[in-house]
Design a protein around this motif. Structure first.
Motif, PDB file in Angstrom:
ATOM      1  N   GLU A   8       0.639  -1.075   0.013  1.00  0.00           N
ATOM      2  CA  GLU A   8       0.059  -0.151  -0.075  1.00  0.00           C
ATOM      3  C   GLU A   8       0.684   1.179  -0.039  1.00  0.00           C
ATOM      4  OE1 GLU A   8      -3.667   1.824   2.708  1.00  0.00           O
ATOM      5  OE2 GLU A   8      -3.086   0.011   3.093  1.00  0.00           O
ATOM      6  N   GLU A   9       1.858   1.100   0.811  1.00  0.00           N
ATOM      7  CA  GLU A   9       2.841   2.389   0.883  1.00  0.00           C
ATOM      8  C   GLU A   9       3.325   2.674  -0.413  1.00  0.00           C
ATOM      9  OE1 GLU A   9       5.587   1.859   3.967  1.00  0.00           O
ATOM     10  OE2 GLU A   9       4.076   1.863   5.813  1.00  0.00           O
ATOM     11  N   GLU A  10       3.902   1.395  -1.231  1.00  0.00           N
ATOM     12  CA  GLU A  10       4.378   1.578  -2.596  1.00  0.00           C
ATOM     13  C   GLU A  10       3.657   2.105  -3.165  1.00  0.00           C
ATOM     14  OE1 GLU A  10       6.829  -1.200  -5.643  1.00  0.00           O
ATOM     15  OE2 GLU A  10       6.024  -2.108  -3.810  1.00  0.00           O
ATOM     16  N   ASN A  11       2.265   1.741  -3.478  1.00  0.00           N
ATOM     17  CA  ASN A  11       1.138   2.182  -4.378  1.00  0.00           C
ATOM     18  C   ASN A  11       1.015   3.760  -4.177  1.00  0.00           C
ATOM     19  OD1 ASN A  11       0.903  -0.159  -5.987  1.00  0.00           O
ATOM     20  ND2 ASN A  11      -0.758  -0.839  -4.263  1.00  0.00           N
ATOM     21  N   ASP A  12       1.120   4.115  -2.779  1.00  0.00           N
ATOM     22  CA  ASP A  12       0.809   5.616  -2.468  1.00  0.00           C
ATOM     23  C   ASP A  12       2.118   6.447  -2.941  1.00  0.00           C
ATOM     24  OD1 ASP A  12      -1.494   4.988  -1.409  1.00  0.00           O
ATOM     25  OD2 ASP A  12      -0.722   4.804   0.745  1.00  0.00           O
ATOM     26  N   SER A  13       3.168   5.915  -2.788  1.00  0.00           N
ATOM     27  CA  SER A  13       4.463   6.577  -3.256  1.00  0.00           C
ATOM     28  C   SER A  13       4.421   6.755  -4.846  1.00  0.00           C
ATOM     29  CB  SER A  13       5.618   5.887  -2.681  1.00  0.00           C
ATOM     30  OG  SER A  13       5.836   4.766  -3.254  1.00  0.00           O
ATOM     31  N   LEU A  50       1.741   7.202  -6.642  1.00  0.00           N
ATOM     32  CA  LEU A  50       0.647   8.180  -7.150  1.00  0.00           C
ATOM     33  C   LEU A  50       1.150   9.512  -7.507  1.00  0.00           C
ATOM     34  CD1 LEU A  50      -2.578   8.310  -7.460  1.00  0.00           C
ATOM     35  CD2 LEU A  50      -2.458   9.246  -4.791  1.00  0.00           C
ATOM     36  N   VAL A  51       0.577  10.076  -8.510  1.00  0.00           N
ATOM     37  CA  VAL A  51       0.832  11.411  -8.981  1.00  0.00           C
ATOM     38  C   VAL A  51      -0.689  11.945  -9.476  1.00  0.00           C
ATOM     39  CG1 VAL A  51       1.371  10.724 -11.368  1.00  0.00           C
ATOM     40  CG2 VAL A  51       2.051  12.847 -10.255  1.00  0.00           C
ATOM     41  N   MET A  52      -0.934  13.039  -9.026  1.00  0.00           N
ATOM     42  CA  MET A  52      -2.287  13.906  -9.571  1.00  0.00           C
ATOM     43  C   MET A  52      -1.793  15.312 -10.164  1.00  0.00           C
ATOM     44  SD  MET A  52      -4.689  12.096  -8.581  1.00  0.00           S
ATOM     45  CE  MET A  52      -6.014  12.957  -8.830  1.00  0.00           C
ATOM     46  N   ALA A  53      -2.696  15.424 -11.369  1.00  0.00           N
ATOM     47  CA  ALA A  53      -2.395  16.751 -12.049  1.00  0.00           C
ATOM     48  C   ALA A  53      -2.705  17.912 -10.955  1.00  0.00           C
ATOM     49  CB  ALA A  53      -3.223  16.901 -13.287  1.00  0.00           C
ATOM     50  N   ASN A  54      -1.929  18.833 -11.154  1.00  0.00           N
ATOM     51  CA  ASN A  54      -2.226  20.073 -10.310  1.00  0.00           C
ATOM     52  C   ASN A  54      -2.261  21.283 -11.152  1.00  0.00           C
ATOM     53  OD1 ASN A  54      -2.328  21.861  -8.095  1.00  0.00           O
ATOM     54  ND2 ASN A  54      -0.084  22.175  -7.997  1.00  0.00           N
ATOM     55  N   VAL A  55      -3.794  21.272 -12.054  1.00  0.00           N
ATOM     56  CA  VAL A  55      -3.666  22.208 -12.899  1.00  0.00           C
ATOM     57  C   VAL A  55      -5.306  22.719 -12.910  1.00  0.00           C
ATOM     58  CG1 VAL A  55      -2.128  21.731 -14.494  1.00  0.00           C
ATOM     59  CG2 VAL A  55      -4.271  20.497 -14.590  1.00  0.00           C
ATOM     60  N   SER A  56      -5.791  23.733 -13.422  1.00  0.00           N
ATOM     61  CA  SER A  56      -7.039  24.351 -13.390  1.00  0.00           C
ATOM     62  C   SER A  56      -7.908  23.605 -14.484  1.00  0.00           C
ATOM     63  CB  SER A  56      -7.081  25.817 -13.347  1.00  0.00           C
ATOM     64  OG  SER A  56      -6.554  26.302 -14.213  1.00  0.00           O
ATOM     65  N   GLN A  57      -6.946  23.120 -15.610  1.00  0.00           N
ATOM     66  CA  GLN A  57      -7.812  22.985 -16.714  1.00  0.00           C
ATOM     67  C   GLN A  57      -7.126  21.416 -17.463  1.00  0.00           C
ATOM     68  OE1 GLN A  57      -8.203  26.458 -19.476  1.00  0.00           O
ATOM     69  NE2 GLN A  57     -10.356  26.626 -18.654  1.00  0.00           N
ATOM     70  N   VAL A  58      -6.002  21.963 -18.180  1.00  0.00           N
ATOM     71  CA  VAL A  58      -5.286  20.695 -18.576  1.00  0.00           C
ATOM     72  C   VAL A  58      -3.750  20.865 -18.738  1.00  0.00           C
ATOM     73  CG1 VAL A  58      -5.414  21.883 -20.844  1.00  0.00           C
ATOM     74  CG2 VAL A  58      -5.355  19.363 -20.646  1.00  0.00           C
ATOM     75  N   MET A  59      -2.935  19.863 -18.648  1.00  0.00           N
ATOM     76  CA  MET A  59      -1.608  20.033 -18.755  1.00  0.00           C
ATOM     77  C   MET A  59      -1.040  18.777 -19.988  1.00  0.00           C
ATOM     78  SD  MET A  59      -0.191  17.821 -15.479  1.00  0.00           S
ATOM     79  CE  MET A  59       1.562  17.864 -15.952  1.00  0.00           C
ATOM     80  N   PHE A  90       2.443  15.231  -5.308  1.00  0.00           N
ATOM     81  CA  PHE A  90       2.939  13.908  -5.248  1.00  0.00           C
ATOM     82  C   PHE A  90       2.751  13.624  -3.537  1.00  0.00           C
ATOM     83  CE2 PHE A  90       5.756  15.824  -8.151  1.00  0.00           C
ATOM     84  CZ  PHE A  90       5.870  15.107  -9.041  1.00  0.00           C
ATOM     85  N   ASP A  91       3.050  12.216  -3.316  1.00  0.00           N
ATOM     86  CA  ASP A  91       2.888  11.930  -1.767  1.00  0.00           C
ATOM     87  C   ASP A  91       1.505  12.270  -1.177  1.00  0.00           C
ATOM     88  OD1 ASP A  91       5.581  10.797  -2.153  1.00  0.00           O
ATOM     89  OD2 ASP A  91       6.403  12.843  -1.560  1.00  0.00           O
ATOM     90  N   ASP A  92       1.634  12.836   0.164  1.00  0.00           N
ATOM     91  CA  ASP A  92       0.340  12.853   0.677  1.00  0.00           C
ATOM     92  C   ASP A  92      -0.725  14.016   0.032  1.00  0.00           C
ATOM     93  OD1 ASP A  92       1.249  11.376   2.725  1.00  0.00           O
ATOM     94  OD2 ASP A  92       2.010  12.794   4.072  1.00  0.00           O
ATOM     95  N   GLU A  93      -0.213  15.143  -0.878  1.00  0.00           N
ATOM     96  CA  GLU A  93      -0.969  15.983  -1.499  1.00  0.00           C
ATOM     97  C   GLU A  93      -1.680  15.060  -2.778  1.00  0.00           C
ATOM     98  OE1 GLU A  93       0.784  20.400  -1.081  1.00  0.00           O
ATOM     99  OE2 GLU A  93       2.099  18.952  -2.561  1.00  0.00           O
ATOM    100  N   ALA A  94      -0.922  14.356  -3.172  1.00  0.00           N
ATOM    101  CA  ALA A  94      -1.567  13.422  -4.334  1.00  0.00           C
ATOM    102  C   ALA A  94      -2.651  12.431  -3.646  1.00  0.00           C
ATOM    103  CB  ALA A  94      -0.519  12.559  -5.008  1.00  0.00           C
ATOM    104  N   LYS A  95      -2.451  11.858  -2.724  1.00  0.00           N
ATOM    105  CA  LYS A  95      -3.269  10.995  -2.027  1.00  0.00           C
ATOM    106  C   LYS A  95      -4.558  11.688  -1.589  1.00  0.00           C
ATOM    107  CE  LYS A  95      -3.444   7.436   1.516  1.00  0.00           C
ATOM    108  NZ  LYS A  95      -2.818   6.817   2.775  1.00  0.00           N
ATOM    109  N   GLU A  96      -4.347  13.000  -0.919  1.00  0.00           N
ATOM    110  CA  GLU A  96      -5.368  13.612  -0.510  1.00  0.00           C
ATOM    111  C   GLU A  96      -6.628  13.994  -1.468  1.00  0.00           C
ATOM    112  OE1 GLU A  96      -6.250  18.020   1.714  1.00  0.00           O
ATOM    113  OE2 GLU A  96      -4.386  16.956   1.879  1.00  0.00           O
TER     114      GLU A  96
END
Length: 381
Positions: free
Chosen positions: A87-92, A94-103, A153-159
């Motif tokens: 689970e920790e490996e999967n969480d690490s 994880l990446v999420m887009a940090n944009v208002s529209q598209v990247m 990344f990390d906690d911010e992505a998970k949140e």
């Protein structure tokens, strides 16, 4: 961690073998009270042929049982550790887009590299590689490089993933009933097939899961379903191009269809009284509709006049038995004798000139009761 778990399983198997041997020795003690041997003389042969070995005391049996129990506890801890590590490996990753529209996602970690796809707001994926302020990610069918400045990344992505993702429930069976209550005898609210899924609301912890079924809360048995947490994924450039081509095709077809529906059907000469009569009917049938809706009603009347399947006069069509209720109950006559709104007169004149936005439709009624072209509150066919 996997090797440690395998080793533990082997040790447990050996401990259980000793326990079995000990139990067997206790059962046959009366027949062998005179054959007491030193434990150093037992060896492997004693394990393979327990009738030749000495009695094992209850204390020794208890010790073997305690050892087996301790090993089992260690194995359980190891399994839990492995699950936590996974689970920790999967969480690490994880990446999420940090944009208002598209990247943009590129083929290599360079600003001018070819675009291979995009990530929209709230999309995510997993990390493949990182270097020099860029991250290579996989999101659905999109695989490429994105700038770290536009990623979480990390906690911010998970949140963020927990906030925007959805927990889905799918059936492991061909079909599974969704119940109105957490009871296998409750009424059936709907069915999940093995190709379908619904949103999960809550795992009740009693063998039932609450789900959202068409905005209603339903319940399914946990043992017959699988759960899966999902977040939105990126889109490849090929998929974008295909989607845009399909959209352009659809719009062209709609435009051609609309042009056909609006093709002039030819003018019909009419006197002032016929214009007023048609306008009065339009007011009774579509007085609360848009101008387009008024023209559509007028066009239906004129299409009937021209069709040959109905009376060939405006009055004959309007007053035909069983056709227009306002004409049959006297409402049209009262409007005709009173004030007819200018918009209805204008729509009547347009219909008489051959204008139409419903093609050659000869029927209409309140929308929802028939297939056809919907304009405002009416469907035309």
């Amino acid at each position: 961690m996997k090797k440690a778990g395998t080793l533990m399983h082997g040790v447990l198997a050996f401990a259980l073998a000793i326990l079995l041997f000990a139990t067997s020795g206790s059962i046959n003690v009366q027949a062998r009270t005179s054959s007491v041997l030193n434990t150093s003389d037992v060896g492997v042969g004693g394990i393979l042929n327990p009738t030749e070995v000495a009695q094992i005391s209850d204390e020794e049996v208890a010790k073997a049982q305690d050892a087996a129990s301790a090993i089992n506890d260690q194995m359980e801890d190891t399994d839990e550790d492995e699950e936590e590590d996974a689970e920790e490996e999967n969480d690490s990753k994880l990446v999420m887009a940090n944009v208002s529209q598209v990247m943009n996602i590129r083929v290599s970690p360079e600003d001018d590299a070819e675009k291979v796809g995009v990530l929209y707001k709230d999309c995510g994926g997993k990390i493949i590689e990182q270097k020099d302020g860029w991250t290579k990610i996989e999101s659905g069918e999109v695989v490429g490089w994105a700038k770290d400045d536009y990623l979480l990344f990390d906690d911010e992505a998970k949140e963020l993933a927990q906030e925007v993702g959805v927990q889905l429930v799918s059936s492991k069976e061909d079909a599974l009933n969704i119940r109105t209550e957490a009871d296998e005898n409750a009424d059936v609210l709907g069915i999940i097939t093995n190709h379908g899924f619904v949103d999960m609301i809550e795992d009740l912890g009693n063998g039932w899961i609450a789900v959202d079924y068409n905005d209603q809360t339903g319940y399914v048995q946990a043992e017959y379903v699988e759960t899966d947490f999902r977040i939105d994924e990126g889109e490849t450039m090929a998929a974008i191009e295909a989607r845009e081509a399909e959209e352009a095709k659809r719009k062209a077809e709609e435009a051609a269809k609309k042009a056909k529906l609006m093709q002039n059907t030819g003018a019909v000469a009419a006197g002032a009284d016929e214009v007023r009569l048609l306008a009065a009917l339009i007011y009774c049938e579509a007085g609360n509709q848009s101008y387009e809706g008024k023209v559509a009603v007028g066009a239906v009347v004129m299409n009937r006049v021209k069709s040959g399947a109905y009376a060939n006069t405006i009055a004959g069509v309007i007053y035909a038995s069983g056709q227009f209720t306002p004409a049959l109950n006297g409402t049209v006559d009262r409007v005709y004798a009173g004030n007819v709104p200018d918009s209805c007169v204008q729509a009547a004149q347009a219909a008489l000139s051959g204008e139409t936005n419903v093609g050659t439709a000869t029927h209409f009624r309140r929308a929802g009761g028939h297939d056809g072209q919907i304009i405002g509150a009416h469907v035309f066919w």
